[in-house]
Enzyme design. Sequence first.
Site, short mmCIF file in Angstrom:
data_model
loop_
_atom_site.label_atom_id
_atom_site.label_comp_id
_atom_site.label_asym_id
_atom_site.label_seq_id
_atom_site.Cartn_x
_atom_site.Cartn_y
_atom_site.Cartn_z
N LYS A 285 -28.89 -8.80 -117.07
CA LYS A 285 -29.40 -7.74 -116.20
C LYS A 285 -29.61 -6.48 -117.03
CE LYS A 285 -28.59 -5.63 -111.69
NZ LYS A 285 -27.82 -5.70 -110.44
N GLU A 371 -20.68 -10.61 -95.59
CA GLU A 371 -20.30 -9.65 -94.55
C GLU A 371 -19.52 -10.29 -93.41
OE1 GLU A 371 -23.74 -8.06 -96.87
OE2 GLU A 371 -23.35 -9.97 -95.85
N ARG A 399 -25.25 -8.43 -90.02
CA ARG A 399 -25.08 -9.82 -90.43
C ARG A 399 -23.75 -10.40 -89.94
NH1 ARG A 399 -26.62 -10.79 -96.45
NH2 ARG A 399 -27.99 -12.34 -95.54
#
Length: 636
Positions: A285, A371, A399
């Site tokens: 990344k 979540e 969610r």
Amino acid sequence: MEQKDYKYLFDINSPADLRKLPREALPQVCAELRNYLIDTVTQTGGHFGAGLGVVELTVALHYVLNTPDDKLVFDVGHQAYPHKILTGRRDLMKTIRKKGGLSGFPNRKESEYDAFGTGHASTSISAALGIATARDINKDNYRVAAVIGDGSMTGGMAYEAMNNCGYQKRKVLIILNDNNFSIDKNISAISNYFTKVFSSNTAMTVRENLWNAMGKLASGDRLRKYASRLEDSLKAIVTPGVLFETLGFNYFGPINGNNIHKLVDMLGKIKDLNGPVFLHIMTEKGKGYLPAEKDKQKLHAIGMPQSISEKALPDMVDLKSFSSIFGEALTEICEQNDKVAAVTAAMADGTGLNILQKKYPEKVIDVGIAEGHAVTYAAGMATQDVIPVVAIYSTFLQRAYDSLIHDIALQDLHVVFALDRAGLVGEDGPTHHGTFDMAYLRSIPNMIVMAPRNGVQLRNMLYSAINEYCTGPSAIRFPRGKTHSVVSQGFKAIPLGKSELIIKGRDTVLIAVGSMVYTAKKAAKLLKDDDIELEVIDARFVKPLDKQMLDNVFARFGDVFTLEEGQAQGGFGSAVAEYAGEKKFKGNINILGLPDKFVEHGTQKELLADCGLDSASVAARIKNVVQIAIGHNTNG
């Protein structure tokens, strides 16, 4: 870089143009794509680090697959900036996340190359399997590929989808972009396992030394052949391929995801295999941009560059983010109460919990991008007399709605929700606006819902939710943005369900919630120029309502206005209207809130003006109603 410095990129207006290039040109294409991404996003702001890491993968996918006929789904769509550049949107990148410009995420309305809209994590495998199922029902013939990663494999939905992929055995390609990051470091046993097994210097060194030593022996080739077989056998035992093979996938990898030639070779070999295929790649990344490579979060996202005039504004000096005020307040509370702990779904830095984490690391539990698990996990904690504070973005709590109702509210557990990014968040657009929480929370029995207008109220609401309202769940919604940082020391309990009078008025009343209180005050100032005295009340609570205040308001005014930065349908204004109906109020409830639509991206200021929630628009709407009422009274 000038356009003349790019040999290939400005001739690529679609993946078809890319596929015309000789394979030996691809490394240069990748270099130019990465440079262009750096050149543009450092000027516009936006998601950054993940896109830098998937440059080679994106080029390889569009080179090997026949997009847009073949369908490509990106998880947590902030990885898709290189994809946008290669699919005809290169010259529009300067508009990304600006009002009327490109979305920061894949968007089916924006391009035929965006097979599925993604903004929340861990959805790509489910979507790809659904597309593959439709393909088979329609008797079509195209490939379907999903790119998951950047933390999304910490979400349980991904594993539910993989399990179903293995059961259905449809032809679908899943690519794991394993970069060991989301926004914060990945919290995942599997992710950690990937990293330890495949990036261990010791393992790599031992393998290389043994291989070289065998090559020096007379029977070296034969030994190497046996060693290779042994390595394959050991790999079957110790690599995550076992997990994916067990789930029904044909597993390949891991391979270097920043090597374009290896990717093209591998994709060419596996693109037409039948059944579900799992390709595991390792990427870096932030690759290719030194500040990103050195940054703790790999420059996951960057803001727009500030101008000199912005830096010099005197009213910016004493401002602090709501998130940091929350983090500081929770740290103070944890110093006083050892029963308090915080839960986050991979958003410790974003929600301000990094402040608590720095002082009391054991008090912050990161469950990854999961979540639903976070909410039920907090419920379990609450059954044992611990007070969990779940710090979560408003849009992400959506969610976990079933967990919120079934596991917390139904059991009336003492869990506190700190809903960051409530209201319009700006450039991230409809996938990230926190506009539904007042409507979806106030309908849940036993739930207390609060909205602070500033940092002092946020501190006091957090203290009250933890120490005063101890019989069930509560939620504090606060906006993205800053408030004055000069806040009182210590805490003061807020009486449950009690509003606060801000401005006493004569002609009509505006009851505002949270961030809209300051808009209401500005509107009152504008109306005063037209000799209209507006009473302004800070509701403070969406639930329970201050019925004593409402009874007083209904007795004094014929028109009552409510103002909220949330959906008008089912929100705070709807609650007031429902109570007015119960009391048989003969006047009018005028609800000022967000319209019944998904609000697109733009700056917060632009979006509020478009939705009629800036101070000038609010004042104009109130003035119009009051003048009509005065006219009726005069005619009468």
